[in-house]
Design an enzyme around this catalytic site. Sequence first.
Site, PDB file in Angstrom:
ATOM      1  CG  ASN A   1       1.813  -8.198  -2.850  1.00  0.00           C
ATOM      2  OD1 ASN A   1       2.781  -7.513  -2.583  1.00  0.00           O
ATOM      3  ND2 ASN A   1       1.731  -9.477  -2.507  1.00  0.00           N
TER       4      ASN A   1
ATOM      5  CD  GLU B   1      -2.243  -8.129   4.784  1.00  0.00           C
ATOM      6  OE1 GLU B   1      -1.741  -7.288   4.018  1.00  0.00           O
ATOM      7  OE2 GLU B   1      -1.822  -8.325   5.930  1.00  0.00           O
TER       8      GLU B   1
ATOM      9  CG  HIS C   1      -2.784  -2.602   3.982  1.00  0.00           C
ATOM     10  ND1 HIS C   1      -2.262  -1.422   4.447  1.00  0.00           N
ATOM     11  CD2 HIS C   1      -2.294  -3.580   4.792  1.00  0.00           C
ATOM     12  CE1 HIS C   1      -1.497  -1.676   5.504  1.00  0.00           C
ATOM     13  NE2 HIS C   1      -1.511  -2.964   5.742  1.00  0.00           N
TER      14      HIS C   1
ATOM     15  CD  GLU D   1       5.155  -3.366   3.575  1.00  0.00           C
ATOM     16  OE1 GLU D   1       4.633  -2.261   3.736  1.00  0.00           O
ATOM     17  OE2 GLU D   1       4.621  -4.426   3.932  1.00  0.00           O
TER      18      GLU D   1
END
Length: 849
Positions: free
Chosen positions: A274, A307, A310, A136
């Site tokens: 990720n 995270e 996400h 990213e």
Amino acid sequence: MGGGESAYRLPRTVTPSRYELTIEPDLAAGTFRGAEDVRITIHEPVREIVLNAVDLQIEDGRLTNGNGTKLDVSEISLDPPGERARVLLAEPAPPGEWTLHLEFTGVLNERLVGFYPSTYTDTEGRTRTIATTHFEATDARRAFPCWDEPDLKAVFSVTLVVEEGLIAMSNTPEMGREPAADRKAAVRFDDTIPTSTYLVAWVVGPLELTDPVDVDGVPLRVAHVPGKGHLVDFAIEAGAFSLRFFTEYYGIPYPEKKVDFVALPDFGAGAMENLGLITYRESLLLVEPSQATQQELLAVADVVAHELAHMWFGDLVTMRWWNGIWLNEAFATFMANLAVDVFRPDWDRWGSFRRVCSTALEIDALDSTRPIEYPVDSPDDASDMFDSLTYTKGAAVLRMLERYLGPARFRDGIRRYLKDHVFGNTETSDLWDSIEAATDEPVRRIMDTWIWQGGYPLVTVREDEDALSFAQERFRYDGGDDGTRWEVPLLVRESSRGDAEARAILVEPEGAGLPRLAPDAVVVANAEGASFLRVGYEGALRDRVWTRALEALASIERFGLVDDTWAGVVAGGVPPAEYLGLVRGLAEETDLHVWQTVVTSMGWLDRFVEGEPRDGLRRYVRELVRPAFDRLGWEPAPDEPDLSRSLRGTLVGALAILGGDAEVTARARELEEAARAGRPVDASLAAAAVGVVATTGGPDDYERFLARSKDAPTPQEQLRYLYALADFRDPGLMDRTPALALSDQVRSQNAPFLLARAMANRDVGDRAWRFVKEHWEEVNRRLPPNTIIYLADGVRLLTTPEQQENAQAFFAEHDIPQARKMLKQVLERQRINVAFRRRVEPQLVAFFG
């Protein structure tokens, strides 16, 4: 920008749907080779296929289809400025389904982007290398040729060819392992869901893996450097809680088959979402709770939750283009706060978030602020989005909307949004439309005023005989009101004689009114601290809210009262003497976040006085802080709340560093020595003592701190000692610290923060700034590109006119293209601080002299 012609957007004549990707790293040589078969759709006849690639050598290529047709590649050319590869075919390819085969090689990137090495020293003194990825925003193209745009989702089938004995991980579970040449193994992973390239990831290296923890059918593991397995339990606990929390909140199962956390010694960001393979800095994943402060534990819990949030909001449903990254990051920040507040309700997560909002409010009061969302074209434009306005202001306006609509209705809108767009890409308006459909409220109209224009309002409250009136104007440090107005969701609470009533109103651009409940009521115009704004009270309203703050205001509201008043001091609307008089009334205050704001403001004033006035400021600090500290004492009670422990550390630092309290300073030195020797010391006291000793210490202390920064038993303690090296006020020691930051003794991910803190040093920061200027080329060569702006942020604390002129001139000649907007904000903040100092210095001399 969401489409149209751009030098940075790929043509849509060819789009991918599946990558079969093989990567073979050579850890010793620092290189890799790869091959890919990309299933593509050709939408119109093409002679040239254009995709993204940079820092790669593409050695071979061909195009085939299911009918056996093969088209040769006549030339592959690279366009480094455009970060593209052009694959020229020997003849035009007709529309249809095809497979593009490419073979390529590359070098592991030394700047912590793309496919890069991370190293550690093992117990035998050998340097061991991990090869890992960070893509990213636009760095997948450094690891494999690809259509590196978020809306060009595809399925990825990854195979890693690795040396025997190494851990190999990717987004999905391992499906098979076969022998390969040179005594290697080809490790094949399951297909991903349709995924954007920036979320693809793999890690190869000599790591250890924990046994999986079953979280309602989802296996959760942590990969770490050997010997650090004892530091994973807290992250696993927070991760398991967050997975369950989000699965219930979103109403959608976790979208992958497993989730792995990877703690990396070298990592340029905080963490990266990720899909199924979340990567972290060690200090934000590995922690020993008994040796960590509450803030350090909160940082781990926050990042783990952020995270994982996400995985749904960002990975399952993804922004169409980088102008929408704010929504990914803001929503994950908001959701992390929500989860952690339930995970540890005693930590007052929304109170600490309101304190974090102070930085966003400061930036958003500048002329150089920006809208939350704005057009993005180049990779540098995308990098410039990763700032406090994206993460913090974005999360704050989502919180404001949630409190206005109510948590259940807001959640219903989120569930609708995710279900309507699963596996897809969206624009910001899609979210507002989903929430609006679920609530029948004018969400898009309200939120458009917050997303598409910068700044925020100062809401002023006045009282008449039987009504309250609310007016708004733009709050800016330069005092200008350009007429920008907002639709302001606002919670208002009135308290009188033990009764309280809260009401939600919408302050329109022309203002709003509300009937009074009682003539002597205390009015809180931003109840729960829920709205992103400043509040001003007029006349008797102001007097009542300050005199009855402890009884009538929640801690988050008292924080807002102090923070808003301090902002008025910086802007010139509130005299410092008035602020100092009001703060004296906080002697009975017990809230950590209120005290943190008071101490921060005293730190600013301490920069502006010398001699007798500084002695007067020190007396003021001691008289203000000592009663609060004496109530707590030096020894924590066995059942003492974590926030009280943190408060004790804050007050110790204030008394010693700002108050010059000799007794506290001496005791802090004893505690630092005891903690360093391994004797039991409360973590908050130990951390505060490190700061006290550094600020008052000499060469022998510096050497001990430098050694401890390398051999402390936890990542958090290592960073405490490392960053404290910037606090020593001896000129000779300061001259060592910036050079150390650019040496091999400091990891490049930490160097920008060490340099910025050195530049912030009250007495000798200018020496660090001089070093940075003289070594600017080396700074840019050694440090991760996304971190350069954090280093530059230190200049805002250099507050003489000469320092301002020097910084402005330097950056006029030395751009930071990947953070151009943020750099303008740093320089304007410095100008604001210089003007602030010039204005208040004589007033402080009069008050304290």
